[in-house]
Design a protein around this motif. Structure first.
Motif, PDB file in Angstrom:
ATOM      1  N   CYS A   1       0.802  -1.338   0.322  1.00 53.57           N
ATOM      2  CA  CYS A   1      -0.309  -0.528  -0.469  1.00 53.57           C
ATOM      3  C   CYS A   1       1.313   1.142   0.329  1.00 53.57           C
ATOM      4  CB  CYS A   1      -0.941   0.597   1.440  1.00 53.57           C
ATOM      5  SG  CYS A   1      -2.335  -0.793   0.982  1.00 53.57           S
ATOM      6  N   ALA A   2       2.254   0.993   0.244  1.00 56.92           N
ATOM      7  CA  ALA A   2       3.038   2.330   0.538  1.00 56.92           C
ATOM      8  C   ALA A   2       3.293   3.322  -1.138  1.00 56.92           C
ATOM      9  CB  ALA A   2       4.534   2.139   0.758  1.00 56.92           C
ATOM     10  N   HIS A   3       2.894   1.620  -2.232  1.00 60.03           N
ATOM     11  CA  HIS A   3       2.653   2.335  -3.413  1.00 60.03           C
ATOM     12  C   HIS A   3       1.584   2.981  -4.368  1.00 60.03           C
ATOM     13  CE1 HIS A   3       6.773   0.957  -4.016  1.00 60.03           C
ATOM     14  NE2 HIS A   3       6.832  -0.049  -2.942  1.00 60.03           N
ATOM     15  N   LEU A   4       0.837   2.978  -3.236  1.00 59.25           N
ATOM     16  CA  LEU A   4      -0.628   2.969  -3.929  1.00 59.25           C
ATOM     17  C   LEU A   4      -1.257   4.307  -3.546  1.00 59.25           C
ATOM     18  CD1 LEU A   4      -2.402   0.269  -2.888  1.00 59.25           C
ATOM     19  CD2 LEU A   4      -1.539   0.601  -5.088  1.00 59.25           C
ATOM     20  N   THR A   5      -2.593   5.071  -3.990  1.00 59.82           N
ATOM     21  CA  THR A   5      -2.813   6.212  -3.930  1.00 59.82           C
ATOM     22  C   THR A   5      -4.301   6.315  -3.254  1.00 59.82           C
ATOM     23  OG1 THR A   5      -4.026   6.808  -6.330  1.00 59.82           O
ATOM     24  CG2 THR A   5      -1.257   7.660  -5.743  1.00 59.82           C
ATOM     25  N   PHE A   6      -4.980   7.089  -2.935  1.00 56.54           N
ATOM     26  CA  PHE A   6      -6.513   6.705  -2.496  1.00 56.54           C
ATOM     27  C   PHE A   6      -7.806   6.136  -3.868  1.00 56.54           C
ATOM     28  CE2 PHE A   6      -6.504   9.931   1.438  1.00 56.54           C
ATOM     29  CZ  PHE A   6      -5.280   8.660   1.965  1.00 56.54           C
ATOM     30  N   GLU A   7      -6.542   6.647  -5.040  1.00 57.09           N
ATOM     31  CA  GLU A   7      -7.042   6.832  -6.618  1.00 57.09           C
ATOM     32  C   GLU A   7      -7.416   5.348  -7.273  1.00 57.09           C
ATOM     33  OE1 GLU A   7      -8.548   9.439  -8.512  1.00 57.09           O
ATOM     34  OE2 GLU A   7      -8.599  10.437  -6.185  1.00 57.09           O
ATOM     35  N   ASP A   8      -6.229   4.663  -6.247  1.00 60.12           N
ATOM     36  CA  ASP A   8      -6.330   3.003  -6.341  1.00 60.12           C
ATOM     37  C   ASP A   8      -7.010   2.185  -5.481  1.00 60.12           C
ATOM     38  OD1 ASP A   8      -4.454   3.456  -8.529  1.00 60.12           O
ATOM     39  OD2 ASP A   8      -3.143   4.434  -6.555  1.00 60.12           O
ATOM     40  N   ALA A   9      -6.763   1.425  -5.932  1.00 61.70           N
ATOM     41  CA  ALA A   9      -8.714   0.143  -5.488  1.00 61.70           C
ATOM     42  C   ALA A   9      -8.253  -1.394  -4.689  1.00 61.70           C
ATOM     43  CB  ALA A   9     -10.023   0.191  -6.202  1.00 61.70           C
ATOM     44  N   VAL A  10      -8.124  -1.348  -3.175  1.00 65.16           N
ATOM     45  CA  VAL A  10      -7.605  -2.177  -2.615  1.00 65.16           C
ATOM     46  C   VAL A  10      -9.279  -3.415  -2.298  1.00 65.16           C
ATOM     47  CG1 VAL A  10      -7.360  -3.689  -0.322  1.00 65.16           C
ATOM     48  CG2 VAL A  10      -5.750  -1.479  -1.880  1.00 65.16           C
ATOM     49  N   PHE A  11      -8.759  -4.626  -2.624  1.00 65.96           N
ATOM     50  CA  PHE A  11     -10.540  -5.507  -2.305  1.00 65.96           C
ATOM     51  C   PHE A  11      -9.663  -6.043  -1.379  1.00 65.96           C
ATOM     52  CE2 PHE A  11     -11.563  -3.624  -6.616  1.00 65.96           C
ATOM     53  CZ  PHE A  11     -12.309  -3.616  -5.778  1.00 65.96           C
TER      54      PHE A  11
ATOM     55  N   GLU B   1     -13.052   7.017   0.003  1.00 67.64           N
ATOM     56  CA  GLU B   1     -12.713   7.608  -0.006  1.00 67.64           C
ATOM     57  C   GLU B   1     -11.509   8.065  -0.200  1.00 67.64           C
ATOM     58  OE1 GLU B   1     -15.932   7.201   1.581  1.00 67.64           O
ATOM     59  OE2 GLU B   1     -15.067   7.821   3.510  1.00 67.64           O
ATOM     60  N   VAL B   2     -10.601   6.351   0.903  1.00 71.08           N
ATOM     61  CA  VAL B   2      -9.237   6.415  -0.096  1.00 71.08           C
ATOM     62  C   VAL B   2      -8.913   5.060  -0.136  1.00 71.08           C
ATOM     63  CG1 VAL B   2      -9.179   7.282   2.937  1.00 71.08           C
ATOM     64  CG2 VAL B   2      -9.158   5.107   2.803  1.00 71.08           C
ATOM     65  N   GLY B   3      -9.818   5.198  -1.330  1.00 74.59           N
ATOM     66  CA  GLY B   3      -9.968   4.139  -2.192  1.00 74.59           C
ATOM     67  C   GLY B   3      -9.851   1.777  -1.393  1.00 74.59           C
ATOM     68  N   MET B   4     -10.592   1.892  -0.233  1.00 77.48           N
ATOM     69  CA  MET B   4     -10.574   0.755   0.562  1.00 77.48           C
ATOM     70  C   MET B   4     -12.013   0.268   0.234  1.00 77.48           C
ATOM     71  SD  MET B   4      -9.126  -1.160   2.218  1.00 77.48           S
ATOM     72  CE  MET B   4     -10.054  -3.314   3.377  1.00 77.48           C
TER      73      MET B   4
ATOM     74  N   VAL C   1      -4.937   1.451 -10.400  1.00 77.89           N
ATOM     75  CA  VAL C   1      -4.308   0.104 -10.223  1.00 77.89           C
ATOM     76  C   VAL C   1      -5.427  -0.225  -9.495  1.00 77.89           C
ATOM     77  CG1 VAL C   1      -2.124  -0.154 -10.594  1.00 77.89           C
ATOM     78  CG2 VAL C   1      -3.185  -0.102  -8.313  1.00 77.89           C
ATOM     79  N   GLY C   2      -5.845  -2.141  -9.602  1.00 80.40           N
ATOM     80  CA  GLY C   2      -6.921  -2.398  -8.707  1.00 80.40           C
ATOM     81  C   GLY C   2      -6.219  -3.056  -7.095  1.00 80.40           C
ATOM     82  N   VAL C   3      -6.001  -3.781  -6.957  1.00 80.16           N
ATOM     83  CA  VAL C   3      -5.538  -4.865  -5.822  1.00 80.16           C
ATOM     84  C   VAL C   3      -6.487  -5.326  -5.596  1.00 80.16           C
ATOM     85  CG1 VAL C   3      -3.449  -4.918  -3.981  1.00 80.16           C
ATOM     86  CG2 VAL C   3      -3.184  -3.056  -5.924  1.00 80.16           C
ATOM     87  N   ALA C   4      -5.477  -6.614  -5.399  1.00 77.97           N
ATOM     88  CA  ALA C   4      -6.817  -7.982  -4.474  1.00 77.97           C
ATOM     89  C   ALA C   4      -5.883  -8.899  -3.832  1.00 77.97           C
ATOM     90  CB  ALA C   4      -6.890  -9.285  -5.307  1.00 77.97           C
ATOM     91  N   PHE C   5      -6.224  -8.332  -2.377  1.00 78.57           N
ATOM     92  CA  PHE C   5      -5.429  -9.502  -0.700  1.00 78.57           C
ATOM     93  C   PHE C   5      -6.273 -10.875  -1.228  1.00 78.57           C
ATOM     94  CE2 PHE C   5      -3.483  -5.225   0.047  1.00 78.57           C
ATOM     95  CZ  PHE C   5      -2.899  -4.885   0.311  1.00 78.57           C
ATOM     96  N   PHE C   6      -5.316 -11.865  -1.174  1.00 83.35           N
ATOM     97  CA  PHE C   6      -6.193 -12.901  -0.265  1.00 83.35           C
ATOM     98  C   PHE C   6      -4.981 -13.700   0.455  1.00 83.35           C
ATOM     99  CE2 PHE C   6      -5.136 -12.862  -5.245  1.00 83.35           C
ATOM    100  CZ  PHE C   6      -3.732 -13.745  -5.518  1.00 83.35           C
ATOM    101  N   GLY C   7      -5.921 -14.425   0.517  1.00 85.22           N
ATOM    102  CA  GLY C   7      -5.070 -15.705   1.405  1.00 85.22           C
ATOM    103  C   GLY C   7      -4.606 -17.096   0.357  1.00 85.22           C
ATOM    104  N   ASP C   8      -3.353 -18.057   1.160  1.00 83.82           N
ATOM    105  CA  ASP C   8      -3.412 -19.172   0.363  1.00 83.82           C
ATOM    106  C   ASP C   8      -4.391 -20.459   0.077  1.00 83.82           C
ATOM    107  OD1 ASP C   8      -2.626 -19.245   3.604  1.00 83.82           O
ATOM    108  OD2 ASP C   8      -3.190 -20.915   2.983  1.00 83.82           O
ATOM    109  N   GLY C   9      -5.313 -19.819   0.551  1.00 88.04           N
ATOM    110  CA  GLY C   9      -7.213 -20.293   1.250  1.00 88.04           C
ATOM    111  C   GLY C   9      -8.014 -20.473  -0.767  1.00 88.04           C
TER     112      GLY C   9
END
Ligand SMILES: Cc1ncc(C[n+]2csc(CCOP(=O)(O)OP(=O)(O)O)c2C)c(N)n1
Ligand SMILES: [Mg+2]
Length: 323
Positions: free
Chosen positions: A53-63, A107-110, A139-147
């Motif tokens: 997330c250090a490389h993301l701005t509020f315009e980028d979308a995190v899921f 507002e923060v792309g969360m 950019v769109g970013v997905a965080f997900f587990g090994d599951g």
């Protein structure tokens, strides 16, 4: 490869510590009965969200996932709004209606944590598609587990992002277990980067407990996506040092020695030790940050505790968009 100066390294350390102390507060509050619903902490895995997330701005979308408090904080949700949301208060980021697994803050792309394992992969693919269609530098970013990697969403999302060169980053947080099921029992191929490569996608394996390594790898792949060169997957190897969810048992499926080994590879302790050894920062500087974060988290918990619950008369508000 990006090199980090002192200020950048300290900023990463501060963010990881904010996540750690917030999670510790939430674990305490859960035990005290302040949190309705489940609470999955991110303790031990802070380097991943922080480095990406250090490389993301509020315009980028995190899921995000069910283990999303760290993603929310790293993306910029204020600690007050996170803790108030888990307490079910109207001042929370989802106005007290969501809790841990429905943290939304556009507002923060969360763009949301979720109790359903897998769909965040498709949502981030959709965000990448939308940004590409609109020629947006996002950019769109997905965080997900090994599951999630044997879920159909993984196949569909990665394939679609690859064929359309979408600006989507897939971040697999491989903490070796899905609840209590070892990754080695769940699939014959635990090399998640190799799986991504079979879709024709750029993919890297990273030490997910080394925030500098995550930061560098994420910087590279995010820049590549912004430049129009398509998606990437980061396979981050990490570990959660608390039970799957607060209040659950933590024995029977992993050994005490294994947990202790990973505590010895703690991302926060490691970065601090490396910076001190390199003469980059002093113990006193870290103590000052500790004190600062302690005050922030205490204030957030106090704010949450003193905030009202939503008015029951507004229960049907915010269900349909007016647009
Ligand atoms: C589609 C779906 N299947 C099953 C579950 C039950 N479930 C909740 S958390 C979890 C484990 C997820 O493991 P992983 O993706 O590795 O994330 P971790 O908890 O390790 O961070 C499962 C199976 C669910 N929430 N959603
Ligand atoms: Mg897991």
């Amino acid at each position: 490869m990006t090199t980090l100066n002192k200020e950048e390294s300290l900023a990463l350390w501060r963010k990881m510590l904010l996540i750690r102390r917030s999670e510790e507060q939430l674990a305490k509050s859960y035990a005290a009965g302040m949190i309705p619903g489940a609470c999955h902490t991110y303790i031990g895995e802070e380097a991943v969200a922080t480095g990406v997330c250090a490389h993301l701005t509020f315009e980028d979308a995190v899921f995000s996932t069910h283990r999303g408090h760290g993603h929310a904080l790293a993306k910029g949700v204020p600690p007050r709004e996170l803790i108030a949301e888990l307490f079910g208060r109207v001042t929370g980021c989802s106005r007290g209606r969501g809790g841990s697994m429905h943290l939304f803050s556009p507002e923060v792309g969360m763009m949301g944590t979720s109790g359903i394992v897998g769909p965040c992969i498709l949502q981030a693919t959709g965000a990448g598609y939308s940004f590409k269609l609109q020629s947006m530098d996002r950019v769109g970013v997905a965080f997900f587990g090994d599951g999630a990697v044997s879920n159909g969403a993984f196949h569909e999302g990665l394939n679609m992002a690859a064929i359309w060169d979408l600006p989507t980053i897939f971040v697999c947080e491989d903490n070796m277990y899905a609840t209590e099921v070892p990754f080695t029992d769940a699939t014959r191929n635990q090399d998640v980067a190799a799986r991504a490569a079979t879709y024709g996608m750029n993919a890297l394996t990273v030490d997910g407990n080394d925030v500098v390594a995550v930061y560098q790898a994420a910087g590279e792949v995010i820049q590549r996506a912004r430049a129009g060169n398509g998606p990437s997957l980061l396979h981050c190897k990490t570990y959660r040092t608390r039970p799957h969810s607060e209040g659950m048992r933590d024995g029977g499926y992993r050994t005490v020695e294994e947990v202790e080994y990973w505590k010895g590879r703690d991302p926060i302790t490691t970065l601090k030790a490396n910076m001190i050894a390199a003469g980059q920062a002093s113990e006193a500087e870290f103590e000052a940050i500790e004190a600062e974060i302690k005050a922030v988290v205490e204030d957030a918990a106090e704010f949450a505790k003193n905030s009202p619950y939503p008015d029951p008369d507004t229960a049907t508000n915010y269900i349909y968009s007016a647009q």
